[in-house]
Design an enzyme around this catalytic site. Sequence first.
Site, PDB file in Angstrom:
ATOM      1  N   TYR A  46      22.410 -26.449  65.290  1.00 24.07           N
ATOM      2  CA  TYR A  46      23.410 -26.972  66.227  1.00 24.07           C
ATOM      3  C   TYR A  46      24.767 -27.056  65.520  1.00 24.07           C
ATOM      4  O   TYR A  46      25.805 -26.743  66.099  1.00 24.07           O
ATOM      5  CB  TYR A  46      23.003 -28.361  66.737  1.00 24.07           C
ATOM      6  CG  TYR A  46      21.755 -28.369  67.582  1.00 24.07           C
ATOM      7  CD1 TYR A  46      21.796 -28.082  68.944  1.00 24.07           C
ATOM      8  CD2 TYR A  46      20.517 -28.669  67.021  1.00 24.07           C
ATOM      9  CE1 TYR A  46      20.648 -28.094  69.725  1.00 24.07           C
ATOM     10  CE2 TYR A  46      19.364 -28.683  67.797  1.00 24.07           C
ATOM     11  CZ  TYR A  46      19.439 -28.392  69.146  1.00 24.07           C
ATOM     12  OH  TYR A  46      18.302 -28.401  69.911  1.00 24.07           O
ATOM     13  N   ASN A  69      22.091 -25.453  80.066  1.00 22.62           N
ATOM     14  CA  ASN A  69      21.927 -24.006  80.183  1.00 22.62           C
ATOM     15  C   ASN A  69      21.200 -23.680  81.495  1.00 22.62           C
ATOM     16  O   ASN A  69      20.047 -24.046  81.669  1.00 22.62           O
ATOM     17  CB  ASN A  69      21.122 -23.500  78.977  1.00 22.62           C
ATOM     18  CG  ASN A  69      20.948 -22.000  78.968  1.00 22.62           C
ATOM     19  OD1 ASN A  69      21.280 -21.300  79.909  1.00 22.62           O
ATOM     20  ND2 ASN A  69      20.396 -21.502  77.882  1.00 22.62           N
ATOM     21  N   CYS A  77      18.851 -20.493  74.140  1.00 26.84           N
ATOM     22  CA  CYS A  77      19.067 -21.779  73.472  1.00 26.84           C
ATOM     23  C   CYS A  77      17.862 -22.185  72.619  1.00 26.84           C
ATOM     24  O   CYS A  77      17.988 -23.042  71.752  1.00 26.84           O
ATOM     25  CB  CYS A  77      19.446 -22.868  74.466  1.00 26.84           C
ATOM     26  SG  CYS A  77      18.294 -23.106  75.806  1.00 26.84           S
ATOM     27  N   HIS A  78      16.711 -21.527  72.810  1.00 22.34           N
ATOM     28  CA  HIS A  78      15.551 -21.821  71.962  1.00 22.34           C
ATOM     29  C   HIS A  78      15.781 -21.397  70.517  1.00 22.34           C
ATOM     30  O   HIS A  78      15.079 -21.839  69.627  1.00 22.34           O
ATOM     31  CB  HIS A  78      14.285 -21.150  72.523  1.00 22.34           C
ATOM     32  CG  HIS A  78      14.358 -19.658  72.568  1.00 22.34           C
ATOM     33  ND1 HIS A  78      14.985 -18.992  73.598  1.00 22.34           N
ATOM     34  CD2 HIS A  78      13.896 -18.719  71.713  1.00 22.34           C
ATOM     35  CE1 HIS A  78      14.898 -17.688  73.372  1.00 22.34           C
ATOM     36  NE2 HIS A  78      14.240 -17.495  72.234  1.00 22.34           N
ATOM     37  N   GLU A 105       9.061 -14.231  69.229  1.00 17.47           N
ATOM     38  CA  GLU A 105      10.145 -13.414  68.688  1.00 17.47           C
ATOM     39  C   GLU A 105       9.959 -13.093  67.206  1.00 17.47           C
ATOM     40  O   GLU A 105      10.758 -12.382  66.627  1.00 17.47           O
ATOM     41  CB  GLU A 105      11.490 -14.125  68.889  1.00 17.47           C
ATOM     42  CG  GLU A 105      11.916 -14.196  70.327  1.00 17.47           C
ATOM     43  CD  GLU A 105      13.304 -14.798  70.496  1.00 17.47           C
ATOM     44  OE1 GLU A 105      13.896 -15.272  69.506  1.00 17.47           O
ATOM     45  OE2 GLU A 105      13.800 -14.781  71.629  1.00 17.47           O
TER      46      GLU A 105
END
Length: 137
Positions: A46, A69, A77-78, A105
């Site tokens: 962040y 979001n 945003c993850h 991912e």
Amino acid sequence: MSKQVLDHLTGRRRFSGRISLSCLTPFQQRVLRKIRTIPTGQVRSYQWVAKEIGAERAARAVGTALARNPIPLLIPCHRVVRSDGSLGEYSGGGPSVKAKLLAFEGVDLENLTRLRSRRKIAAGRRRKGGVDRPMSL
């Protein structure tokens, strides 16, 4: 459009459809535009996002912007975690969904946990020449 979303989620091709952020404040829009630049399989803090958008002391406000979001699967945003390596919240279904998306991912969540215990996660420093430095994973 659904094929574009599926291609985006599987990493085949970045979503190229139009995304309107007009319902958000200018600050929130800057945050969401910045996190779209985080590559698949990488995370940032962040604090990194705050520094990158020129609001160095606004890490908490970044978290609030991410909570707003409107399309968390397309605006990733993850991929934003706390500076200490903990996952933090996720507006798309909570920390457990965030962990699943990151694992999908290719993020090594075990290594992220080890780094967290040693407090070795970068908080958004830049290398010489201004090149972004991903968090250590």
